[in-house]
Scaffold this motif. Structure first.
Motif, short mmCIF file in Angstrom:
data_model
loop_
_atom_site.label_atom_id
_atom_site.label_comp_id
_atom_site.label_asym_id
_atom_site.label_seq_id
_atom_site.Cartn_x
_atom_site.Cartn_y
_atom_site.Cartn_z
N MET A 1 57.99 23.20 -7.83
CA MET A 1 58.98 23.70 -8.75
C MET A 1 59.25 22.62 -9.35
O MET A 1 59.14 21.41 -9.55
CB MET A 1 60.24 23.71 -7.94
CG MET A 1 61.31 24.56 -8.71
SD MET A 1 62.19 25.81 -7.47
CE MET A 1 63.25 24.69 -6.57
N ASP A 2 59.36 22.84 -10.96
CA ASP A 2 59.42 21.71 -11.98
C ASP A 2 60.80 21.41 -12.19
O ASP A 2 61.79 21.88 -11.61
CB ASP A 2 58.91 22.21 -13.32
CG ASP A 2 59.67 23.31 -13.75
OD1 ASP A 2 60.08 24.21 -13.06
OD2 ASP A 2 59.31 23.74 -15.00
N GLN A 4 62.79 21.46 -14.80
CA GLN A 4 63.91 22.19 -15.52
C GLN A 4 64.38 23.36 -14.36
O GLN A 4 65.42 23.50 -14.29
CB GLN A 4 63.16 22.86 -16.66
CG GLN A 4 64.42 23.74 -17.28
CD GLN A 4 63.66 24.14 -18.70
OE1 GLN A 4 62.61 24.07 -19.04
NE2 GLN A 4 64.57 24.64 -19.48
N ALA A 5 63.59 23.73 -13.58
CA ALA A 5 63.95 24.72 -12.48
C ALA A 5 65.00 24.20 -11.53
O ALA A 5 66.07 24.84 -11.50
CB ALA A 5 62.91 25.53 -11.70
N VAL A 6 64.69 23.11 -11.42
CA VAL A 6 65.81 22.40 -10.09
C VAL A 6 66.89 21.88 -11.00
O VAL A 6 68.08 22.31 -10.31
CB VAL A 6 65.11 21.05 -9.87
CG1 VAL A 6 66.19 20.38 -8.93
CG2 VAL A 6 63.78 21.22 -8.99
N LEU A 7 66.98 21.56 -12.28
CA LEU A 7 68.20 21.35 -13.20
C LEU A 7 69.04 22.69 -13.08
O LEU A 7 70.33 22.61 -12.95
CB LEU A 7 67.72 20.59 -14.49
CG LEU A 7 67.79 19.33 -14.43
CD1 LEU A 7 67.36 18.66 -15.64
CD2 LEU A 7 68.87 18.33 -13.96
N PHE A 8 68.27 23.82 -13.68
CA PHE A 8 68.77 25.10 -13.94
C PHE A 8 69.52 25.43 -12.48
O PHE A 8 70.83 25.89 -12.42
CB PHE A 8 67.83 26.06 -14.11
CG PHE A 8 68.63 27.36 -14.23
CD1 PHE A 8 69.42 27.67 -15.56
CD2 PHE A 8 68.45 28.15 -13.49
CE1 PHE A 8 69.89 28.75 -15.47
CE2 PHE A 8 69.07 29.53 -13.62
CZ PHE A 8 70.01 29.70 -14.55
N MET B 1 59.63 31.91 -4.93
CA MET B 1 60.64 31.25 -5.54
C MET B 1 60.43 32.04 -7.08
O MET B 1 59.44 32.00 -7.34
CB MET B 1 60.33 29.96 -5.67
CG MET B 1 61.67 29.36 -6.38
SD MET B 1 62.99 29.21 -5.41
CE MET B 1 64.42 29.46 -6.61
N ILE B 2 61.49 32.57 -7.58
CA ILE B 2 61.46 33.27 -8.93
C ILE B 2 61.53 32.08 -10.06
O ILE B 2 62.19 31.22 -9.94
CB ILE B 2 62.77 34.11 -9.35
CG1 ILE B 2 62.81 35.00 -8.05
CG2 ILE B 2 62.55 34.98 -10.39
CD1 ILE B 2 64.25 35.79 -7.74
#
Lengths: 200, 104
Positions: A1-2, A4-8, B1-2
Protein backbone atom coordinates in the motif's frame (compact mmCIF):
# COMPACT_ATOMS: atom_id res chain seq x y z
CA UNK A 1 0.00 0.00 0.00
CA UNK A 2 1.50 3.28 -1.01
CA UNK A 3 1.81 6.42 1.00
CA UNK A 4 -1.14 8.23 -0.55
CA UNK A 5 -3.54 5.37 0.16
CA UNK A 6 -2.51 5.31 3.82
CA UNK A 7 -2.91 9.07 4.10
CA UNK A 8 -6.29 8.93 2.37
CA UNK A 9 -7.55 6.20 4.68
CA UNK A 10 -6.50 8.11 7.78
CA UNK A 11 -7.93 11.46 6.66
CA UNK A 12 -11.12 9.98 5.19
CA UNK A 13 -11.87 7.97 8.33
CA UNK A 14 -11.27 11.06 10.46
CA UNK A 15 -13.49 13.24 8.27
CA UNK A 16 -16.32 10.73 7.97
CA UNK A 17 -16.41 9.91 11.67
CA UNK A 18 -16.40 13.61 12.55
CA UNK A 19 -19.32 14.19 10.16
CA UNK A 20 -21.27 11.35 11.79
CA UNK A 21 -20.45 12.83 15.20
CA UNK A 22 -21.89 16.18 14.08
CA UNK A 23 -25.08 14.33 13.24
CA UNK A 24 -25.42 12.29 16.43
CA UNK A 25 -24.25 14.78 19.07
CA UNK A 26 -27.17 16.37 20.86
CA UNK A 27 -25.14 19.18 22.38
CA UNK A 28 -24.88 22.03 19.87
CA UNK A 29 -21.50 23.19 21.17
CA UNK A 30 -20.03 19.69 20.71
CA UNK A 31 -21.55 19.55 17.23
CA UNK A 32 -19.72 22.79 16.41
CA UNK A 33 -16.42 21.28 17.56
CA UNK A 34 -17.01 18.14 15.48
CA UNK A 35 -17.83 20.39 12.52
CA UNK A 36 -14.43 22.03 13.01
CA UNK A 37 -12.74 18.62 12.72
CA UNK A 38 -14.80 17.77 9.63
CA UNK A 39 -13.85 21.00 7.87
CA UNK A 40 -10.17 20.57 8.73
CA UNK A 41 -10.29 16.98 7.46
CA UNK A 42 -11.87 18.19 4.22
CA UNK A 43 -8.98 20.61 3.81
CA UNK A 44 -6.64 17.66 4.28
CA UNK A 45 -8.48 15.78 1.52
CA UNK A 46 -8.00 18.79 -0.77
CA UNK A 47 -4.28 18.85 0.00
CA UNK A 48 -4.15 15.14 -0.82
CA UNK A 49 -5.84 15.82 -4.16
CA UNK A 50 -3.20 18.39 -5.07
CA UNK A 51 -5.53 21.39 -4.82
CA UNK A 52 -3.33 23.49 -2.57
CA UNK A 53 -5.07 26.81 -3.10
CA UNK A 54 -8.55 25.40 -2.51
CA UNK A 55 -7.33 23.68 0.64
CA UNK A 56 -5.79 26.88 1.97
CA UNK A 57 -8.97 28.78 1.15
CA UNK A 58 -10.99 26.10 2.92
CA UNK A 59 -8.85 26.47 6.02
CA UNK A 60 -9.00 30.27 6.01
CA UNK A 61 -12.67 30.81 5.13
CA UNK A 62 -14.37 27.76 6.60
CA UNK A 63 -12.29 26.99 9.67
CA UNK A 64 -11.29 30.58 10.31
CA UNK A 65 -14.41 32.43 9.25
CA UNK A 66 -17.61 30.44 9.01
CA UNK A 67 -16.92 28.35 12.09
CA UNK A 68 -16.23 31.45 14.19
CA UNK A 69 -19.53 32.83 12.89
CA UNK A 70 -21.34 29.61 13.85
CA UNK A 71 -19.75 29.57 17.31
CA UNK A 72 -20.77 33.17 17.87
CA UNK A 73 -24.30 32.26 16.79
CA UNK A 74 -24.30 29.41 19.30
CA UNK A 75 -23.05 31.67 22.06
CA UNK A 76 -25.53 34.46 21.33
CA UNK A 77 -28.50 32.07 21.36
CA UNK A 78 -27.27 29.67 24.06
CA UNK A 79 -30.02 29.74 26.65
CA UNK A 80 -30.13 26.62 28.82
CA UNK A 81 -32.74 24.48 27.01
CA UNK A 82 -31.46 25.23 23.51
CA UNK A 83 -27.97 23.83 24.04
CA UNK A 84 -29.24 20.25 24.08
CA UNK A 85 -32.36 19.57 22.10
CA UNK A 86 -33.47 15.98 22.34
CA UNK A 87 -34.70 14.04 19.36
CA UNK A 88 -37.06 11.12 19.89
CA UNK A 89 -36.02 7.48 19.43
CA UNK A 90 -38.56 6.88 16.67
CA UNK A 91 -37.07 9.78 14.71
CA UNK A 92 -33.62 8.26 15.13
CA UNK A 93 -34.82 4.93 13.72
CA UNK A 94 -36.53 6.55 10.72
CA UNK A 95 -33.57 8.87 10.10
CA UNK A 96 -30.97 6.09 10.19
CA UNK A 97 -33.11 3.96 7.87
CA UNK A 98 -33.55 6.81 5.37
CA UNK A 99 -29.90 7.79 5.68
CA UNK A 100 -28.59 4.29 5.04
CA UNK A 101 -30.98 3.96 2.11
CA UNK A 102 -29.79 7.26 0.61
CA UNK A 103 -26.14 6.32 1.18
CA UNK A 104 -26.71 2.93 -0.44
CA UNK A 105 -28.34 4.49 -3.50
CA UNK A 106 -25.55 7.05 -3.85
CA UNK A 107 -22.71 4.57 -3.41
CA UNK A 108 -24.12 1.91 -5.71
CA UNK A 109 -24.73 4.48 -8.44
CA UNK A 110 -21.35 6.18 -7.99
CA UNK A 111 -18.93 3.29 -7.75
CA UNK A 112 -17.71 2.24 -11.16
CA UNK A 113 -19.81 4.82 -12.99
CA UNK A 114 -16.77 6.73 -14.27
CA UNK A 115 -14.09 5.22 -16.47
CA UNK A 116 -11.32 7.67 -15.59
CA UNK A 117 -10.50 6.00 -12.33
CA UNK A 118 -6.78 6.72 -12.25
CA UNK A 119 -5.20 10.13 -12.66
CA UNK A 120 -3.93 10.78 -16.15
CA UNK A 121 -0.15 10.22 -16.19
CA UNK A 122 0.71 13.83 -16.90
CA UNK A 123 -1.10 14.90 -13.74
CA UNK A 124 0.64 12.58 -11.30
CA UNK A 125 3.82 14.63 -11.14
CA UNK A 126 3.67 17.60 -8.82
CA UNK A 127 4.91 20.22 -11.29
CA UNK A 128 2.12 19.41 -13.74
CA UNK A 129 -0.68 19.85 -11.23
CA UNK A 130 -2.63 23.08 -11.29
CA UNK A 131 -0.80 25.91 -9.56
CA UNK A 132 -2.44 28.85 -7.91
CA UNK A 133 -0.89 31.12 -10.56
CA UNK A 134 -2.83 29.30 -13.27
CA UNK A 135 -5.96 29.52 -11.16
CA UNK A 136 -5.46 33.26 -10.88
CA UNK A 137 -4.95 33.54 -14.64
CA UNK A 138 -8.26 31.76 -15.22
CA UNK A 139 -9.97 34.19 -12.87
CA UNK A 140 -8.31 37.10 -14.69
CA UNK A 141 -9.72 35.90 -17.98
CA UNK A 142 -6.44 34.98 -19.69
CA UNK A 143 -6.87 32.43 -22.41
CA UNK A 144 -4.52 29.56 -23.04
CA UNK A 145 -4.67 28.25 -19.50
CA UNK A 146 -7.48 25.76 -19.91
CA UNK A 147 -6.18 22.40 -21.12
CA UNK A 148 -6.60 21.38 -24.73
CA UNK A 149 -8.35 18.06 -24.46
CA UNK A 150 -11.46 16.44 -25.81
CA UNK A 151 -14.56 16.36 -23.71
CA UNK A 152 -15.20 13.14 -21.83
CA UNK A 153 -18.49 11.44 -21.18
CA UNK A 154 -19.58 11.31 -24.81
CA UNK A 155 -21.35 8.16 -26.02
CA UNK A 156 -19.36 5.45 -27.76
CA UNK A 157 -18.55 6.25 -31.39
CA UNK A 158 -19.41 9.94 -31.14
CA UNK A 159 -17.11 12.44 -32.80
CA UNK A 160 -14.69 13.78 -30.15
CA UNK A 161 -15.61 17.33 -29.26
CA UNK A 162 -12.78 19.68 -28.30
CA UNK A 163 -13.12 21.65 -25.13
CA UNK A 164 -13.95 25.36 -25.37
CA UNK A 165 -11.51 27.86 -23.95
CA UNK A 166 -13.15 29.55 -21.00
CA UNK A 167 -12.39 32.19 -18.44
CA UNK A 168 -14.11 32.99 -15.19
CA UNK A 169 -13.69 36.74 -14.89
CA UNK A 170 -17.39 37.58 -15.04
CA UNK A 171 -18.52 34.92 -12.51
CA UNK A 172 -15.74 36.10 -10.22
CA UNK A 173 -17.02 39.68 -10.37
CA UNK A 174 -20.62 38.54 -9.90
CA UNK A 175 -19.73 36.47 -6.87
CA UNK A 176 -17.77 39.32 -5.30
CA UNK A 177 -20.66 41.76 -5.73
CA UNK A 178 -22.99 39.07 -4.40
CA UNK A 179 -20.85 38.71 -1.31
CA UNK A 180 -20.93 42.48 -0.74
CA UNK A 181 -24.72 42.62 -1.11
CA UNK A 182 -25.17 39.65 1.22
CA UNK A 183 -22.93 41.14 3.90
CA UNK A 184 -24.79 44.46 3.79
CA UNK A 185 -28.07 42.55 4.04
CA UNK A 186 -26.79 40.46 6.94
CA UNK A 187 -25.63 43.55 8.82
CA UNK A 188 -29.04 45.15 8.23
CA UNK A 189 -30.93 42.05 9.38
CA UNK A 190 -28.88 41.46 12.51
CA UNK A 191 -28.59 45.07 13.65
CA UNK A 192 -29.46 45.88 17.21
CA UNK A 193 -32.92 47.38 17.29
CA UNK A 194 -33.71 50.06 19.79
CA UNK A 195 -37.00 49.56 21.51
CA UNK A 196 -39.41 52.46 21.29
CA UNK A 197 -39.14 54.59 24.40
CA UNK A 198 -35.83 53.12 25.49
CA UNK A 199 -33.11 55.52 26.51
CA UNK A 200 -30.80 55.87 23.53
CA UNK B 1 -7.52 -3.95 -0.59
CA UNK B 2 -9.28 -1.61 -2.98
CA UNK B 3 -6.87 0.92 -4.49
CA UNK B 4 -7.62 4.54 -3.70
CA UNK B 5 -9.12 6.17 -6.76
CA UNK B 6 -11.87 8.52 -7.76
CA UNK B 7 -14.52 6.22 -6.28
CA UNK B 8 -13.03 6.48 -2.78
CA UNK B 9 -13.29 10.25 -2.83
CA UNK B 10 -16.82 10.10 -4.22
CA UNK B 11 -17.87 7.74 -1.42
CA UNK B 12 -16.39 10.12 1.16
CA UNK B 13 -18.34 12.97 -0.43
CA UNK B 14 -21.51 10.85 -0.31
CA UNK B 15 -20.98 10.14 3.40
CA UNK B 16 -20.64 13.86 4.12
CA UNK B 17 -23.69 14.61 1.99
CA UNK B 18 -25.89 12.06 3.77
CA UNK B 19 -24.73 13.26 7.20
CA UNK B 20 -25.52 16.84 6.24
CA UNK B 21 -28.93 16.00 4.81
CA UNK B 22 -29.91 14.06 7.94
CA UNK B 23 -28.52 16.89 10.07
CA UNK B 24 -30.76 19.36 8.23
CA UNK B 25 -33.78 17.13 8.72
CA UNK B 26 -33.24 16.09 12.33
CA UNK B 27 -31.72 18.97 14.29
CA UNK B 28 -34.23 21.12 16.09
CA UNK B 29 -31.72 23.89 16.71
CA UNK B 30 -31.61 26.33 13.77
CA UNK B 31 -27.82 26.54 14.01
CA UNK B 32 -27.66 22.74 13.81
CA UNK B 33 -29.58 22.95 10.54
CA UNK B 34 -26.98 25.46 9.33
CA UNK B 35 -24.21 22.98 10.21
CA UNK B 36 -25.99 20.39 8.07
CA UNK B 37 -25.94 22.78 5.12
CA UNK B 38 -22.20 23.26 5.58
CA UNK B 39 -21.67 19.49 5.58
CA UNK B 40 -23.64 19.09 2.33
CA UNK B 41 -21.61 21.84 0.65
CA UNK B 42 -18.38 20.21 1.82
CA UNK B 43 -19.42 16.88 0.35
CA UNK B 44 -20.12 18.56 -2.99
CA UNK B 45 -16.77 20.33 -2.80
CA UNK B 46 -14.92 17.04 -2.30
CA UNK B 47 -16.59 15.74 -5.46
CA UNK B 48 -15.59 18.85 -7.43
CA UNK B 49 -11.94 18.69 -6.42
CA UNK B 50 -11.77 14.92 -6.93
CA UNK B 51 -13.05 15.32 -10.48
CA UNK B 52 -10.55 18.13 -11.02
CA UNK B 53 -7.81 15.69 -10.06
CA UNK B 54 -8.96 12.64 -11.96
CA UNK B 55 -10.38 14.13 -15.15
CA UNK B 56 -8.09 16.39 -17.12
CA UNK B 57 -11.04 18.10 -18.83
CA UNK B 58 -12.22 19.50 -15.51
CA UNK B 59 -8.76 20.24 -14.16
CA UNK B 60 -9.54 23.94 -13.83
CA UNK B 61 -13.32 23.90 -13.49
CA UNK B 62 -13.30 21.60 -10.50
CA UNK B 63 -11.15 23.91 -8.42
CA UNK B 64 -12.85 27.09 -9.69
CA UNK B 65 -16.30 25.78 -8.82
CA UNK B 66 -15.05 24.61 -5.43
CA UNK B 67 -13.87 28.16 -4.73
CA UNK B 68 -17.24 29.55 -5.82
CA UNK B 69 -19.00 27.10 -3.51
CA UNK B 70 -16.82 28.20 -0.59
CA UNK B 71 -17.65 31.86 -1.21
CA UNK B 72 -21.36 31.06 -1.53
CA UNK B 73 -21.20 29.09 1.71
CA UNK B 74 -19.68 32.08 3.48
CA UNK B 75 -22.46 34.34 2.19
CA UNK B 76 -25.12 31.80 3.10
CA UNK B 77 -23.75 31.33 6.62
CA UNK B 78 -23.69 35.08 7.22
CA UNK B 79 -27.26 35.64 6.06
CA UNK B 80 -28.58 32.52 7.84
CA UNK B 81 -27.02 33.54 11.15
CA UNK B 82 -28.47 37.03 10.76
CA UNK B 83 -31.92 35.49 10.23
CA UNK B 84 -31.45 33.15 13.22
CA UNK B 85 -30.42 36.05 15.46
CA UNK B 86 -33.39 38.09 14.29
CA UNK B 87 -35.71 35.16 14.97
CA UNK B 88 -34.15 34.71 18.40
CA UNK B 89 -34.62 38.38 19.21
CA UNK B 90 -38.29 38.22 18.27
CA UNK B 91 -39.28 34.82 19.65
CA UNK B 92 -36.60 34.06 22.30
CA UNK B 93 -36.07 30.57 20.88
CA UNK B 94 -34.02 28.87 18.15
CA UNK B 95 -36.26 25.81 17.90
CA UNK B 96 -37.24 25.45 14.25
CA UNK B 97 -40.38 23.54 15.22
CA UNK B 98 -41.83 26.71 16.70
CA UNK B 99 -41.18 28.77 13.57
CA UNK B 100 -44.62 28.23 12.14
CA UNK B 101 -45.91 31.75 11.57
CA UNK B 102 -45.91 31.25 7.81
CA UNK B 103 -47.61 27.86 8.04
CA UNK B 104 -50.73 27.72 5.90
Amino acid sequence: MDQQAVLFLIIATFTGLSAIAVLVSQNIVRAAVWLLFTLAGTAGVFFLLGADFVAATQLIIYVGGILVLVVFGVMLTAQGPFITMKVGAAEWVIASFVGLLLLGVLVTSLVGAFNFRTPSPEMTSAEKSLSSAELGQVFLGLEGVTPETNLTGLPEGARPAPRQRVSYLLPFEIVSVHLLVVLIGAAYLARAKRRRGAIS
Amino acid sequence: MIPVGLDSYLVLGAVLFVCGALCMAMKRNAIGVLMGVELVLNGANINFVAFARYNRTFQIEGQVFALFVIVMAAAEAAIALAIVLNFYNNHLTVDVDTAEELKG
